[in-house]
Design a protein around this motif. Structure first.
Motif, short mmCIF file in Angstrom:
data_model
loop_
_atom_site.label_atom_id
_atom_site.label_comp_id
_atom_site.label_asym_id
_atom_site.label_seq_id
_atom_site.Cartn_x
_atom_site.Cartn_y
_atom_site.Cartn_z
N LEU A 1 0.84 -1.21 0.00
CA LEU A 1 0.00 0.00 0.00
C LEU A 1 0.87 1.26 0.00
N GLU A 2 1.93 1.22 0.78
CA GLU A 2 2.86 2.34 0.84
C GLU A 2 3.48 2.58 -0.55
N LEU A 3 3.90 1.49 -1.21
CA LEU A 3 4.55 1.61 -2.52
C LEU A 3 3.58 2.17 -3.56
N VAL A 4 2.40 1.58 -3.64
CA VAL A 4 1.46 2.00 -4.69
C VAL A 4 1.02 3.43 -4.44
N SER A 5 0.75 3.76 -3.17
CA SER A 5 0.28 5.12 -2.90
C SER A 5 1.41 6.12 -3.10
N SER A 6 2.67 5.71 -2.82
CA SER A 6 3.75 6.68 -3.03
C SER A 6 3.96 6.93 -4.52
N LEU A 7 3.61 5.95 -5.33
CA LEU A 7 3.73 6.14 -6.78
C LEU A 7 2.59 7.00 -7.32
N LEU A 8 1.39 6.84 -6.76
CA LEU A 8 0.21 7.40 -7.43
C LEU A 8 -0.46 8.56 -6.70
N VAL A 9 -0.10 8.79 -5.43
CA VAL A 9 -0.82 9.83 -4.69
C VAL A 9 0.13 11.00 -4.39
N SER A 10 -0.31 12.19 -4.73
CA SER A 10 0.46 13.40 -4.41
C SER A 10 -0.22 14.10 -3.24
N PRO A 11 0.57 14.89 -2.47
CA PRO A 11 -0.05 15.62 -1.37
C PRO A 11 -1.23 16.45 -1.87
N GLY A 12 -2.33 16.39 -1.12
CA GLY A 12 -3.51 17.16 -1.50
C GLY A 12 -4.50 16.38 -2.36
N ASP A 13 -4.07 15.23 -2.94
CA ASP A 13 -5.03 14.40 -3.69
C ASP A 13 -6.08 13.84 -2.72
N THR A 14 -7.20 13.48 -3.28
CA THR A 14 -8.23 12.81 -2.47
C THR A 14 -8.18 11.30 -2.74
N VAL A 15 -8.25 10.52 -1.68
CA VAL A 15 -8.37 9.06 -1.82
C VAL A 15 -9.69 8.64 -1.19
N LEU A 16 -10.46 7.88 -1.95
CA LEU A 16 -11.72 7.36 -1.40
C LEU A 16 -11.42 6.09 -0.62
N VAL A 17 -11.96 5.98 0.57
CA VAL A 17 -11.75 4.79 1.38
C VAL A 17 -13.10 4.23 1.80
N ASP A 18 -13.19 2.91 1.80
CA ASP A 18 -14.41 2.27 2.28
C ASP A 18 -14.63 2.71 3.72
N THR A 19 -15.89 2.63 4.17
CA THR A 19 -16.15 3.02 5.55
C THR A 19 -17.20 2.08 6.13
N PRO A 20 -16.89 1.30 7.19
CA PRO A 20 -15.62 1.31 7.90
C PRO A 20 -14.55 0.54 7.11
N THR A 21 -13.28 0.80 7.43
CA THR A 21 -12.21 0.04 6.80
C THR A 21 -11.01 -0.09 7.73
N TYR A 22 -10.01 -0.83 7.26
CA TYR A 22 -8.80 -1.13 8.04
C TYR A 22 -8.15 0.18 8.51
#
Ligand SMILES: Cc1ncc(COP(=O)(O)O)c(C=O)c1O
Length: 393
Positions: free
Chosen positions: A100-121
């Motif tokens: 998760l760290e690797l994929v998000s570091s590749l694809l997410v920039s500061p300020g981007d929005t990520v949708l997360v299931d709720t509730p989730t891990y």
């Protein structure tokens, strides 16, 4: 080799993450039962892998992970999922968290929005927050709500590239997304060009027949990255996991500077896992784990029901998501429960930014059936002590 813990020298600091608390049966930890960890078997696999590979087992490894483990994963997943990956679709990681760290570091920039299931891990929320992403919770059980949320946020000028969900034997709910919701979610991902990170950590801990086919296996547009782990099926200390995703993404991960510098991220352990898998040791170990964890689940659920509480029976994974009687919050219950000698995780921790607190997450992984039954009795006592209308006995 001894399975009993062996000789322990005095050390200056803590060795493990788990912290025992005197007098408390702690259902808060999603950790394996100590007796389920394959101390002797892993020792034998390590020796066998080093005999087999010699110096190659201890030098820098191939960037995407050793061919032996990649091939084993391709064949293994063909039997446990809707389809197996091709080798170019696999990257070996140091666990699901690392994936998760690797994929998000590749694809997410500061300020981007990520949708997360709720509730989730809850700790995936931390990994994603480290990217300085804005996390927006939306129930992935409702794909139309996911679509509406992406559309609304993009309309407001936000960058929304990623979604995160645990669709199979979820942490914290133990529930799995039904097949029609999986199809609808994939359609939403395609329509909105959303990349879904599918956390598939619990796939193999399935107690009632085969687990549902992954989102990844049903996706034909390269819009799902599925992350997996050996932490629950073998041992978390191995720090070994993997992901399956589009070859371009696997190539981009293998091309990261730190992988170029350090080689495959966990080469020696990955080779040992390939040996453990090929020898049949993994299959035998997993079968024992399934039997252990399904009996522990049964013990906890039966004891809660005998106390008048109403937990769902999860088909897999390590967690029971227990609804509390109306008007009672997990945060209010926690100090009472701990005073009665039992602990758990509060429901609100599994929502981005906090959320409803009418559930508790109970993990049945780390304690045996007798302890789980006693934990359920203590919990029910605490609930009765606080309920506006006490649960019937
Ligand atoms: C849904 C989920 N993902 C990932 C992890 C962590 O996996 P790993 O130990 O492979 O990093 C856990 C562990 O609790 C989990 O429940």
């Amino acid at each position: 080799m001894t399975g009993s813990g062996g000789h322990m020298a005095a050390v200056a600091g803590p060795t493990i993450q788990y912290v025992a608390r005197a007098g408390i049966l702690d259902l808060g930890w999603g950790h394996p039962h100590p007796a389920a960890l394959p101390v002797d078997e892993w020792g034998e696999a390590t020796a066998a892998a080093l005999r087999e590979h010699g110096w190659r087992g201890l030098t820098y490894g191939y960037a995407a992970g050793p061919g032996e483990l990649v091939d084993w994963l391709c064949a293994h997943l063909a039997g446990t999922d809707g389809r197996g990956p091709r080798p170019a679709e696999v990257f070996v990681t140091a666990g699901a968290s690392h994936a998760l760290e690797l994929v998000s570091s590749l694809l997410v920039s500061p300020g981007d929005t990520v949708l997360v299931d709720t509730p989730t891990y809850h700790l995936a929320l931390r990994v994603l927050a480290d990217r300085r992403a804005d996390l927006v919770g939306v129930p992935f059980t409702d794909p139309a709500a996911v679509a509406e949320t992406v559309s609304r946020l993009r309309g407001a000028g936000r960058t929304v590239r990623l979604g995160y969900v645990v669709p199979t034997f979820a942490n914290p709910t133990g529930a799995s997304l039904p097949a029609d919701r999986r199809r609808e979610l994939l359609a939403v991902a395609a329509a909105y060009d959303l990349l879904v990170i599918e956390d598939d950590t619990y796939r193999e801990l399935s107690y009632a027949g085969p687990a549902p086919a992954s989102l990844w296996s049903a996706d034909h547009g390269g819009r799902v990255v599925r992350i997996g782990s050996f932490a629950k099926t073998v041992a978390p200390g191995l720090r070994l996991g993997w992901l399956t995703g589009p070859p371009e993404l696997v190539g981009a991960l293998a091309d990261r500077g730190y992988v170029d510098s350090g080689g495959g991220v966990n080469h020696t352990v990955a080779l040992t896992m390939a040996t453990f898998g090929a020898s049949g040791g993994y299959a035998r170990h997993l079968a024992r784990g399934l039997s252990r964890y399904s009996s522990q689940r049964d013990a906890l659920v039966a004891a809660l029901r005998a106390e008048g509480l109403d937990p769902p029976l999860p088909d897999g994974g390590w967690f029971v998501w227990l609804p509390l009687p109306d008007g009672l919050t997990a945060s209010a219950l926690l100090p009472r429960a701990e005073a009665a000698g039992v602990s758990f995780m509060c429901g609100r921790r599994f929502h981005a930014g906090g959320g409803p607190d009418g559930h508790v997450r109970l993990s049945y992984s780390m304690l045996g059936p007798g302890e789980l039954a006693e934990a359920a009795r203590r919990l029910a006592t605490a609930v009765r002590g606080l309920s506006p209308r006490p649960a019937a006995r």
